[in-house]
Scaffold this motif. Structure first.
Motif, mmCIF file in Angstrom:
data_model
loop_
_atom_site.group_PDB
_atom_site.id
_atom_site.type_symbol
_atom_site.label_atom_id
_atom_site.label_comp_id
_atom_site.label_asym_id
_atom_site.label_seq_id
_atom_site.Cartn_x
_atom_site.Cartn_y
_atom_site.Cartn_z
ATOM 1 N N LEU A 45 2.212 -35.215 -13.948
ATOM 2 C CA LEU A 45 4.002 -35.067 -13.746
ATOM 3 C C LEU A 45 4.453 -35.764 -12.694
ATOM 4 O O LEU A 45 5.419 -36.361 -12.762
ATOM 5 C CB LEU A 45 4.326 -33.748 -14.069
ATOM 6 C CG LEU A 45 3.928 -32.950 -15.482
ATOM 7 C CD1 LEU A 45 4.555 -31.613 -15.363
ATOM 8 C CD2 LEU A 45 4.362 -33.787 -16.673
ATOM 9 N N THR A 46 3.666 -35.360 -11.459
ATOM 10 C CA THR A 46 4.388 -35.900 -10.187
ATOM 11 C C THR A 46 3.550 -36.995 -9.540
ATOM 12 O O THR A 46 3.875 -37.545 -8.497
ATOM 13 C CB THR A 46 4.487 -34.591 -9.148
ATOM 14 O OG1 THR A 46 3.032 -34.269 -8.900
ATOM 15 C CG2 THR A 46 5.081 -33.669 -9.783
ATOM 16 N N ALA A 80 0.955 -36.513 -7.655
ATOM 17 C CA ALA A 80 0.567 -35.771 -6.421
ATOM 18 C C ALA A 80 -1.021 -35.904 -6.427
ATOM 19 O O ALA A 80 -1.758 -35.652 -7.508
ATOM 20 C CB ALA A 80 1.093 -34.253 -6.360
ATOM 21 N N ARG A 87 -0.816 -25.835 -5.955
ATOM 22 C CA ARG A 87 -0.168 -25.812 -7.476
ATOM 23 C C ARG A 87 -1.101 -24.566 -7.983
ATOM 24 O O ARG A 87 -1.818 -23.999 -7.561
ATOM 25 C CB ARG A 87 -0.695 -27.048 -8.475
ATOM 26 C CG ARG A 87 -2.234 -27.278 -8.362
ATOM 27 C CD ARG A 87 -2.498 -28.775 -8.888
ATOM 28 N NE ARG A 87 -3.859 -29.035 -9.116
ATOM 29 C CZ ARG A 87 -4.779 -29.310 -8.448
ATOM 30 N NH1 ARG A 87 -4.196 -29.849 -6.925
ATOM 31 N NH2 ARG A 87 -6.104 -29.433 -8.497
ATOM 32 N N TRP A 115 -1.871 -43.380 -14.891
ATOM 33 C CA TRP A 115 -2.241 -43.214 -13.440
ATOM 34 C C TRP A 115 -3.584 -44.013 -13.128
ATOM 35 O O TRP A 115 -4.335 -43.815 -14.007
ATOM 36 C CB TRP A 115 -2.282 -41.700 -13.095
ATOM 37 C CG TRP A 115 -0.998 -40.853 -13.138
ATOM 38 C CD1 TRP A 115 -0.576 -40.031 -13.736
ATOM 39 C CD2 TRP A 115 0.128 -41.329 -12.131
ATOM 40 N NE1 TRP A 115 0.539 -39.522 -13.452
ATOM 41 C CE2 TRP A 115 1.031 -40.317 -12.320
ATOM 42 C CE3 TRP A 115 0.328 -42.316 -11.169
ATOM 43 C CZ2 TRP A 115 2.329 -40.361 -11.873
ATOM 44 C CZ3 TRP A 115 1.695 -42.394 -10.366
ATOM 45 C CH2 TRP A 115 2.711 -41.295 -10.874
ATOM 46 N N ASP A 171 -1.754 -35.661 -10.313
ATOM 47 C CA ASP A 171 -1.075 -34.758 -11.101
ATOM 48 C C ASP A 171 -0.181 -35.459 -12.156
ATOM 49 O O ASP A 171 0.389 -36.577 -11.770
ATOM 50 C CB ASP A 171 -0.040 -34.030 -10.263
ATOM 51 C CG ASP A 171 0.926 -32.987 -10.951
ATOM 52 O OD1 ASP A 171 1.629 -33.361 -11.773
ATOM 53 O OD2 ASP A 171 0.813 -31.799 -10.929
ATOM 54 N N THR A 220 -1.979 -31.012 -2.646
ATOM 55 C CA THR A 220 -0.544 -30.717 -2.909
ATOM 56 C C THR A 220 -1.056 -29.226 -3.708
ATOM 57 O O THR A 220 -1.618 -29.203 -4.601
ATOM 58 C CB THR A 220 -0.046 -31.424 -3.776
ATOM 59 O OG1 THR A 220 0.514 -32.557 -3.158
ATOM 60 C CG2 THR A 220 1.563 -30.805 -4.079
#
Length: 502
Positions: free
Chosen positions: A279-280, A282, A288, A214, A277, A286
């Motif tokens: 995994l997502t 985000a 969590r 990312w 994030d 957001t």
């Protein structure tokens, strides 16, 4: 009649006041006030090496093996977004030289000028080759006849994200003979000169898509671009990477503007640094499980599994250049430490570190600040062959937002003890002893040339490198070890010795 004069007096006072304010503003930003407006740490003195009209708006800088200062001017910075005057011939790459030893640049050479280097964000001088990050391109220039002019321009890499501050930044030569560089979260993907996607050894492209990488990334490769590796990811606007003699990586990163979350990172190889994030994808807003209450900490997903902790968070800012000071001219508290410029709070700092578990902890030690002149915008820091610190000052009323408010001014400062003149021995590569002296120098451009000479000598340089490896200076020992392990047939033996070293 006297009443008419009474009516004129307020207008005269207003005119006089405006004129006084104008003169005051002109004086305040005059280069003669550049040094007096700085607050410099004890034991150090700032001198003005260069300023307008010689230069303007320096974004990045390097100091070569001869002590000449190279800068990228960015007068045309983001001109495609703003209705601003432009230099039609394009931005310039300049060489600034002190020819008479008075500590001030008296010779300026235009190495290259063109609209293809507008808004450059990094320069690295390696002998007669110069790597310039001018997104979406990373160029390799060559001065084939050593006249201070670019004779050849090649494309080394291309970046998918286009022209942007969060794209490709400067390169740096590592103690292992590799090239280290990075891009921020607008970089997206790296391509070679032919436009083919760069692949890692596992065959996967260097791509910001969460599979696995990312955002901003840190890279290592050979100087020709081969053997490409991603060393860390999930940064936002990681402006520059630096590497010390042990191979340890350090970097700054900027938060989503306004969240007081600027951070300094020890870059553990292959680490995830939590901007999104994992995994997502985000961002920090957001909700969590287990997220920090404080936004500057929540911003980096620091409680998410697998995220590497930050070395330090420094609050609001616009972090820029970074280096490791491995010389002995500056006071001892700065020796071996990371030095970093932050244009937002008008400061150049050191971050003395201590080991802390598998990583480090650090504190802040200011080297230069400017409380009087908030136009001081330090954009880069580099070490010269004599061990002095050079600071580039973009000099502008603002920073960030893809804006430039002043296209005419810019400064370069030299920071050193008050009695330290800008003098040093010439690099002599005609002997092994001369190359050993070069590899011990705090200036990276000198170490690059010395490294190549000693590496080419292979076993012929072994006795001198072995002697350096047995010395008391741990950083010189590390530099010797990298070269000894690069001698054919000696790698295993020296790696084993290093593992047993205490």
């Amino acid at each position: 009649m006297k009443y008419r004069w009474l009516a004129i007096i307020p207008a005269l006072l207003l005119t006089t006041s405006a004129a006084t304010s104008f003169v005051s503003a002109q004086t305040e930003h005059d280069s003669k006030q550049a040094v007096p407006n700085l607050t410099v740490a004890p034991g150090l003195k700032a001198t003005l090496f260069s300023s307008e009209p010689q230069i303007s708006s320096p974004s990045s800088m390097d100091v070569d093996s001869e002590g000449r200062v190279w800068i990228c001017e960015v007068v045309n910075y983001r001109a495609n977004l703003r209705d601003i005057p432009t230099r039609k011939e394009g931005d310039r790459i300049l060489i600034l030289e002190d020819t008479n030893g008075d500590g001030k640049a008296d010779k300026t050479t235009v190495f290259y000028q063109g609209n293809d280097v507008n808004g450059s964000q990094g320069i690295c001088v390696l002998g007669n080759k110069v790597i310039v990050a001018a997104s979406p391109n990373v160029f390799l220039f060559t001065d084939e006849n050593n006249d201070g002019k670019a004779d050849k321009k090649e494309l080394l890499f291309k970046i998918a994200g286009g022209e942007h501050d969060h794209s490709a930044h400067t390169s740096i030569f590592g103690p292992d003979g590799k090239l280290y560089w990075n891009f921020g979260n607008s970089g997206k993907q790296v391509f070679d000169a032919a436009g083919k996607p760069i692949l890692e050894s596992n065959g996967k492209p260097v791509l910001d898509n969460g599979k696995p990488y990312w955002g901003g990334m840190v890279f290592r490769c050979n100087l020709d671009g081969s053997d490409f590796e991603v060393l860390g990811h999930n940064f936002r606007n990681n402006y520059e990477i630096t590497v010390d003699s042990f191979g340890t990586l350090w970097q700054s990163d900027n938060d989503d503007d306004g969240n007081r979350g600027v951070r300094i990172n020890y870059v553990m190889e292959y680490g995830n640094y939590g901007y999104l994030d994992q995994l997502t994808g985000a961002r920090w807003k957001t909700p969590r499980t287990g997220m920090h209450e404080e936004i500057p900490l929540r911003h980096w997903h620091l409680r998410d599994p697998g995220v590497i902790p930050n070395l330090l968070q420094t609050g609001a800012g616009s972090p820029t250049g970074i280096c490791v000071y491995e010389g002995s001219l500056l006071p001892k508290k700065y020796q071996g430490e990371v030095i970093h410029s932050d244009a937002g709070p008008n400061v150049v700092r050191a971050y003395p570190v201590k080991k802390d578990g598998a990583g480090y902890e650090a504190e802040i030690a200011n080297i230069i600040t400017s409380e009087q002149d908030k136009w001081f915008r330090p954009s880069d820091v580099c070490i010269a062959p004599d061990g002095s610190l050079f600071v580039a000052d973009w000099y502008d009323p603002g920073v960030g937002g893809h804006r430039i408010g002043d296209q005419e001014r810019g400064r370069i400062f030299r920071i050193a003890p008050a009695d330290a003149k800008y003098v040093f021995d010439k690099l002599d590569l005609s002997t092994t002893e001369g190359a050993i002296a070069g590899i011990k120098n705090p200036n990276l451009a000198r170490r690059y040339l010395a490294w190549n000479k000693l590496h080419a000598l292979q076993e012929q340089a072994l006795p001198q490198l072995e002697e350096l490896y047995q010395s008391d200076n741990q950083r010189n020992r590390a530099r010797a070890l990298w070269l000894l392990a690069g001698i054919k047939g000696k790698t295993g033996a020296y790696v084993s010795r290093a593992i047993q070293d205490k």
